[in-house]
Design an enzyme around this catalytic site. Structure first.
Site, PDB file in Angstrom:
ATOM      1  N   SER A  45       0.822  -1.215   0.000  1.00  0.00           N
ATOM      2  CA  SER A  45       0.000   0.000   0.000  1.00  0.00           C
ATOM      3  C   SER A  45       0.853   1.260   0.000  1.00  0.00           C
ATOM      4  O   SER A  45       0.539   2.229  -0.698  1.00  0.00           O
ATOM      5  CB  SER A  45      -0.952   0.013   1.200  1.00  0.00           C
ATOM      6  OG  SER A  45      -1.928  -0.991   1.053  1.00  0.00           O
ATOM      7  N   CYS A  46       1.918   1.261   0.767  1.00  0.00           N
ATOM      8  CA  CYS A  46       2.782   2.437   0.842  1.00  0.00           C
ATOM      9  C   CYS A  46       3.459   2.702  -0.505  1.00  0.00           C
ATOM     10  O   CYS A  46       3.595   3.852  -0.927  1.00  0.00           O
ATOM     11  CB  CYS A  46       3.825   2.263   1.945  1.00  0.00           C
ATOM     12  SG  CYS A  46       3.081   2.110   3.586  1.00  0.00           S
ATOM     13  N   THR A  47       3.864   1.640  -1.181  1.00  0.00           N
ATOM     14  CA  THR A  47       4.479   1.776  -2.498  1.00  0.00           C
ATOM     15  C   THR A  47       3.461   2.314  -3.498  1.00  0.00           C
ATOM     16  O   THR A  47       3.756   3.267  -4.246  1.00  0.00           O
ATOM     17  CB  THR A  47       5.038   0.417  -2.979  1.00  0.00           C
ATOM     18  OG1 THR A  47       6.021  -0.023  -2.024  1.00  0.00           O
ATOM     19  CG2 THR A  47       5.666   0.529  -4.356  1.00  0.00           C
ATOM     20  N   ALA A  50       2.906   6.030  -2.860  1.00  0.00           N
ATOM     21  CA  ALA A  50       4.039   6.847  -3.301  1.00  0.00           C
ATOM     22  C   ALA A  50       4.078   6.947  -4.830  1.00  0.00           C
ATOM     23  O   ALA A  50       4.351   8.016  -5.383  1.00  0.00           O
ATOM     24  CB  ALA A  50       5.347   6.256  -2.772  1.00  0.00           C
TER      25      ALA A  50
END
Length: 155
Positions: A45-47, A50
């Site tokens: 999710s963080c990737t 970003a």
């Protein structure tokens, strides 16, 4: 500690950034700032978040805005993360979690019945005057960068 609300003065920060040096809120005042908090570099999710913000960076710049990603990861991890995914947004390291706590995003989380402390995914749109213009909590990544861009354009 009360939650932050729209209209509140955004808590100040001056943190080490990817590629060296530091970024501070005070140095960016006068333009809209998107400060998005995420738990950890190089997780799904963080990737995706970003990458979403990076893909729209030219549109944010056209609107005069700056996008900053913030997590408790180190600058070294941020540098690897940016290189691996060709990210264009600025990433700052809050290893002591002081800014995460100031924005009230260090919270109790639950996963598979286990309780632990972690970073709540959240985004703050800070207006040109340094006041919070919009807050997104418990962010769902899909479509989030686009929603934030619409909010910036509406400022």
């Amino acid at each position: 500690m009360a939650d932050l609300d729209v209209g509140d003065v955004a808590p100040q920060f001056d943190l080490p950034r990817d590629g060296g040096g530091s970024l501070s809120l005070a140095a960016l005042l006068g333009k809209p700032i998107i400060l998005y908090f995420y738990p950890q570099d190089d997780t799904t999710s963080c990737t995706n978040e970003a990458i979403g913000f990076s893909q729209l960076k030219p549109e944010f710049e056209k609107a005069g805005a700056v996008v900053i990603g913030l997590s408790p990861d180190s600058v070294k991890k941020h540098d690897k993360f940016k290189a691996k995914y060709n990210l264009s947004v600025d990433l700052v390291a809050d290893e002591e979690r002081k800014v995460i706590e100031a924005y009230r995003l260090w919270v109790e989380k639950k996963l598979y019945g286990r309780t632990y402390m972690g970073v709540e995914r959240g985004t703050f749109l800070i207006g040109r005057d340094g006041r919070i213009a919009r807050i997104w909590r418990n962010v769902r990544v899909k479509g989030h960068a686009e929603e934030v861009l619409e909010a910036v354009r509406a400022l």
